[in-house]
Design a protein around this motif. Structure first.
Motif, mmCIF file in Angstrom:
data_model
loop_
_atom_site.group_PDB
_atom_site.id
_atom_site.type_symbol
_atom_site.label_atom_id
_atom_site.label_comp_id
_atom_site.label_asym_id
_atom_site.label_seq_id
_atom_site.Cartn_x
_atom_site.Cartn_y
_atom_site.Cartn_z
ATOM 1 N N ILE A 25 0.837 -1.204 0.000
ATOM 2 C CA ILE A 25 0.000 0.000 0.000
ATOM 3 C C ILE A 25 0.869 1.250 0.000
ATOM 4 O O ILE A 25 0.580 2.223 -0.705
ATOM 5 C CB ILE A 25 -0.963 -0.011 1.208
ATOM 6 N N LEU A 26 1.952 1.233 0.770
ATOM 7 C CA LEU A 26 2.835 2.397 0.819
ATOM 8 C C LEU A 26 3.536 2.644 -0.515
ATOM 9 O O LEU A 26 3.818 3.788 -0.865
ATOM 10 C CB LEU A 26 3.860 2.239 1.939
ATOM 11 N N THR A 27 3.812 1.588 -1.267
ATOM 12 C CA THR A 27 4.408 1.803 -2.588
ATOM 13 C C THR A 27 3.396 2.393 -3.553
ATOM 14 O O THR A 27 3.787 3.015 -4.543
ATOM 15 C CB THR A 27 4.959 0.492 -3.180
ATOM 16 N N GLY A 28 2.120 2.231 -3.276
ATOM 17 C CA GLY A 28 1.089 2.835 -4.109
ATOM 18 C C GLY A 28 0.997 4.337 -3.947
ATOM 19 O O GLY A 28 0.335 5.006 -4.744
ATOM 20 N N ILE A 29 1.636 4.871 -2.926
ATOM 21 C CA ILE A 29 1.625 6.319 -2.720
ATOM 22 C C ILE A 29 2.264 7.029 -3.900
ATOM 23 O O ILE A 29 1.828 8.100 -4.306
ATOM 24 C CB ILE A 29 2.349 6.685 -1.402
ATOM 25 N N ARG A 30 3.282 6.412 -4.488
ATOM 26 C CA ARG A 30 3.966 7.056 -5.612
ATOM 27 C C ARG A 30 3.070 7.187 -6.830
ATOM 28 O O ARG A 30 3.197 8.119 -7.600
ATOM 29 C CB ARG A 30 5.227 6.277 -5.977
ATOM 30 N N SER A 31 2.153 6.229 -7.016
ATOM 31 C CA SER A 31 1.335 6.253 -8.220
ATOM 32 C C SER A 31 -0.014 6.938 -8.017
ATOM 33 O O SER A 31 -0.699 7.222 -8.976
ATOM 34 C CB SER A 31 1.102 4.820 -8.717
ATOM 35 N N GLU A 32 -0.402 7.186 -6.781
ATOM 36 C CA GLU A 32 -1.686 7.819 -6.510
ATOM 37 C C GLU A 32 -1.480 9.205 -5.926
ATOM 38 O O GLU A 32 -0.471 9.490 -5.309
ATOM 39 C CB GLU A 32 -2.493 6.996 -5.502
ATOM 40 N N ILE A 33 -2.472 10.025 -6.139
ATOM 41 C CA ILE A 33 -2.490 11.314 -5.478
ATOM 42 C C ILE A 33 -2.874 11.065 -4.029
ATOM 43 O O ILE A 33 -3.783 10.282 -3.744
ATOM 44 C CB ILE A 33 -3.511 12.254 -6.165
ATOM 45 N N PHE A 34 -2.189 11.717 -3.108
ATOM 46 C CA PHE A 34 -2.462 11.505 -1.691
ATOM 47 C C PHE A 34 -3.902 11.915 -1.404
ATOM 48 O O PHE A 34 -4.309 13.030 -1.669
ATOM 49 C CB PHE A 34 -1.484 12.307 -0.833
ATOM 50 N N SER A 35 -4.672 10.990 -0.863
ATOM 51 C CA SER A 35 -6.085 11.250 -0.631
ATOM 52 C C SER A 35 -6.509 10.675 0.711
ATOM 53 O O SER A 35 -5.765 9.944 1.361
ATOM 54 C CB SER A 35 -6.919 10.625 -1.746
ATOM 55 N N THR A 36 -7.734 10.975 1.085
ATOM 56 C CA THR A 36 -8.283 10.434 2.312
ATOM 57 C C THR A 36 -8.414 8.924 2.222
ATOM 58 O O THR A 36 -8.166 8.205 3.193
ATOM 59 C CB THR A 36 -9.666 11.065 2.583
ATOM 60 N N GLU A 37 -8.794 8.431 1.059
ATOM 61 C CA GLU A 37 -8.938 6.993 0.860
ATOM 62 C C GLU A 37 -7.618 6.272 1.114
ATOM 63 O O GLU A 37 -7.574 5.238 1.774
ATOM 64 C CB GLU A 37 -9.418 6.708 -0.553
ATOM 65 N N LEU A 38 -6.533 6.817 0.601
ATOM 66 C CA LEU A 38 -5.217 6.212 0.798
ATOM 67 C C LEU A 38 -4.811 6.258 2.271
ATOM 68 O O LEU A 38 -4.278 5.284 2.800
ATOM 69 C CB LEU A 38 -4.177 6.919 -0.069
ATOM 70 N N LEU A 39 -5.090 7.359 2.927
ATOM 71 C CA LEU A 39 -4.778 7.484 4.349
ATOM 72 C C LEU A 39 -5.570 6.474 5.180
ATOM 73 O O LEU A 39 -5.034 5.865 6.117
ATOM 74 C CB LEU A 39 -5.068 8.903 4.835
ATOM 75 N N ILE A 40 -6.819 6.240 4.818
ATOM 76 C CA ILE A 40 -7.638 5.261 5.529
ATOM 77 C C ILE A 40 -7.094 3.856 5.303
ATOM 78 O O ILE A 40 -7.001 3.057 6.239
ATOM 79 C CB ILE A 40 -9.118 5.381 5.109
ATOM 80 N N ARG A 41 -6.705 3.537 4.063
ATOM 81 C CA ARG A 41 -6.135 2.209 3.793
ATOM 82 C C ARG A 41 -4.855 1.984 4.584
ATOM 83 O O ARG A 41 -4.626 0.907 5.140
ATOM 84 C CB ARG A 41 -5.850 2.052 2.300
ATOM 85 N N ILE A 42 -4.003 2.999 4.634
ATOM 86 C CA ILE A 42 -2.759 2.886 5.394
ATOM 87 C C ILE A 42 -3.052 2.711 6.884
ATOM 88 O O ILE A 42 -2.426 1.893 7.561
ATOM 89 C CB ILE A 42 -1.866 4.119 5.143
ATOM 90 N N SER A 43 -4.035 3.437 7.385
ATOM 91 C CA SER A 43 -4.404 3.318 8.804
ATOM 92 C C SER A 43 -4.928 1.931 9.132
ATOM 93 O O SER A 43 -4.547 1.345 10.152
ATOM 94 C CB SER A 43 -5.471 4.364 9.158
#
Length: 120
Positions: A33-51
């Protein structure tokens, strides 16, 4: 207080081999999931997945060390995820607010319940 090497040794020796393997699985999925940060725009959805994955990994690692709070935390996270699955009706909301592994986490919860008497 245990040293880091003693703590890692405890994780791999206190419980059956499936527990540390699942802990490694959770950590690898968190890295994925953390490697997906490079390909995605930082969003609430990504922060929730990481949490979600961080909390699942922390609780499972603690459960691998036979800590009861880790097992209860993991079961509570899985239960919360299942309730979200039942409450959220649209796929967009489910993808945003739920863990992507909630069915597998349900299966892992049965391992915790099976060995729950061994936790401290």
């Amino acid at each position: 207080m245990n040293t880091a090497t003693q703590y890692i040794k405890n994780i791999f020796t206190k419980m059956p081999v499936v527990f540390p393997l699942i802990a490694v699985f959770h950590l690898l999925w968190l890295v994925w999931i953390l490697t997906g940060i490079r390909s995605e725009i930082f969003s609430t959805e990504l922060l929730i997945r990481i949490s979600w994955m961080t909390l699942y990994a922390i609780c499972w690692i603690a459960a691998s060390d036979r800590k009861k709070w880790g097992a209860l935390g993991y079961l509570l996270l899985t239960l919360t995820n299942m309730v979200l699955f039942l409450v959220l009706k649209t796929p967009l909301l489910r993808d945003t607010y739920m863990s992507s592994l909630f069915l597998i986490d349900g299966l892992f919860s049965f391992f915790l319940l099976f060995y729950f008497k061994q936790f401290e």
